[in-house]
Write a protein that holds these residues in place. Structure first.
Motif, PDB file in Angstrom:
ATOM      1  N   ALA A  14       0.835  -1.207   0.000  1.00  0.00           N
ATOM      2  CA  ALA A  14       0.000   0.000   0.000  1.00  0.00           C
ATOM      3  C   ALA A  14       0.868   1.255   0.000  1.00  0.00           C
ATOM      4  O   ALA A  14       0.565   2.234  -0.702  1.00  0.00           O
ATOM      5  N   SER A  34      -4.928   1.523   0.511  1.00  0.00           N
ATOM      6  CA  SER A  34      -4.913   1.233   1.949  1.00  0.00           C
ATOM      7  C   SER A  34      -4.999  -0.265   2.153  1.00  0.00           C
ATOM      8  O   SER A  34      -5.698  -0.966   1.396  1.00  0.00           O
ATOM      9  N   ASN A  94       1.012   4.214  -2.860  1.00  0.00           N
ATOM     10  CA  ASN A  94       0.744   5.603  -2.490  1.00  0.00           C
ATOM     11  C   ASN A  94       1.877   6.542  -2.873  1.00  0.00           C
ATOM     12  O   ASN A  94       1.660   7.749  -3.019  1.00  0.00           O
TER      13      ASN A  94
END
Length: 366
Positions: A204, A216, A208
């Motif tokens: 995750a 997430s 990101n």
């Protein structure tokens, strides 16, 4: 000892390469894009006498039904099934295959056939868990082995691999595709092949970095990713870019022991607390010989067979050896090699260390 040193070297290389980064596409599956299992019941013909015997009622009925499809009415009691065999056919169908694509199939004998060598599978529908037909299989069977020789008194047979299990490469034709949806309301679900909290968090974080705030970790096995607006209608391109990103997976300390082959594989997170090990072996050999006692030529008597048994017991000396706490799998392999034990004896040592609480790793015995 050469084998032990080889295993030690292999473990050392494995431990040193375990922490390299991997592509996300190699660590996850996209929800909605998985394989599905198919199964079917078929008939293999052309087995040159190696097929099922007449005691296999399923084979007799299957041959009778196959002939009936072509307008021939045959009593199953009049059928000789030696050239035929009933089989179960299995296959995996991918999520994006279309009608006309081909897939591999595997066959396994249901009756008492000796071999499927040289056989041809007749047209067999393959159904899914919902009862629908998704593919049709047919073609020559390859078994990757053989069965030779003659059975019975005075006969000998030679067998390689399993002659009653075979495959047909590209042997099934897809008739119906399975609908797959990889995005629901602009949300992707990435499923880890090996669920792990640390790995999920790292993946995750890696996503990101490229697409801030869109990923997430829902749990140890799922990562939720929102498709950005610029990729609206281009989900395939977005999945491709996410899959090319790299992250470093984490693994649970694990040792896999295969008792059948004596193979031991451990990853780089295995730890061993300080322990004292004493290992010895008791070997008992019993040899039975037969000797003939014959009377003199002119004496009356009969020849007598006298059994002779010899027993030899060998016990290796045992002694405690202290194995210091090993900070890595390399030193663990070195410590076990220093004990001078065989690979199969290592299996027993690992199991005993686990019971003693000195081995910090999951032990898997196959």
């Amino acid at each position: 000892m050469r084998l032990l040193l080889f295993i030690g070297s292999f473990l050392a290389v494995l431990g040193s390469t375990l922490c390299t980064a991997a592509r996300i596409k190699d660590l996850v599956l996209v929800e909605g894009g998985r394989d599905n299992q198919l199964v079917g019941y078929g008939l293999v013909v052309g087995l040159a006498g190696d097929g099922d015997s007449t005691s296999s009622i399923a084979t007799l009925r299957s041959v009778a039904n196959a002939l009936q499809r072509f307008g021939m009415q045959v009593n199953q009691n009049e059928i000789k099934a030696a050239n035929s065999a009933v089989v179960m056919v299995t296959a995996d169908i991918g999520p994006y295959l279309k009608s006309g694509n081909k897939i591999d199939v595997t066959l396994a004998s249901l009756g008492d056939a000796k071999s499927l060598q040289g056989g041809i599978l007749l047209q067999t529908p393959l159904i899914g868990a919902d009862g629908e037909v998704y593919a049709v299989a047919q073609g020559p069977v390859a078994i990757g082995g053989f069965l030779g020789g003659s059975a019975g008194p005075g006969g000998a047979t030679v067998q390689k691999n399993h002659p009653t299990v075979g495959i047909i490469s590209n042997g099934a034709l897809v008739e119906k595709e399975i609908a797959s949806t990889i995005s629901k309301n602009g949300i992707l679900q990435l499923l880890l092949r090996e669920p792990d909290y640390t790995t999920a968090a790292r993946l995750a974080e890696s996503i990101n970095v490229r697409f801030p705030g869109l990923a997430s970790a829902t749990d140890a096995g799922t990562i939720t990713v929102t498709v950005p607006e610029e990729y609206s209608g281009k989900v395939v391109a977005f999945v491709s870019e996410v899959g090319a990103l790299q992250a470093t997976p984490d693994t649970v300390a694990r040792i896999v022991l295969n008792e059948r082959t004596g193979t031991i594989v451990a990853n780089g997170n295995v730890r061993l607390s300080q322990a004292a090990i004493s290992h010895g072996a008791l070997t008992i050999r019993i040899a039975s010989n037969l000797a003939a006692s014959q009377p003199n030529p002119l004496a009356s008597g009969q020849t007598v067979i006298l059994p002779s048994t010899q027993t030899d017991v060998t016990e290796m000396r045992g002694g405690f050896k202290v194995v210091e706490e090993a900070p890595s799998v390399e030193e663990l392999a070195t410590a076990l090699n220093a004990l001078g034990v065989s690979t199969r004896e290592m299996l027993a040592i690992f199991q005993t260390l686990k019971k003693a609480g000195a081995l910090q790793a999951e032990l898997i015995i196959e």
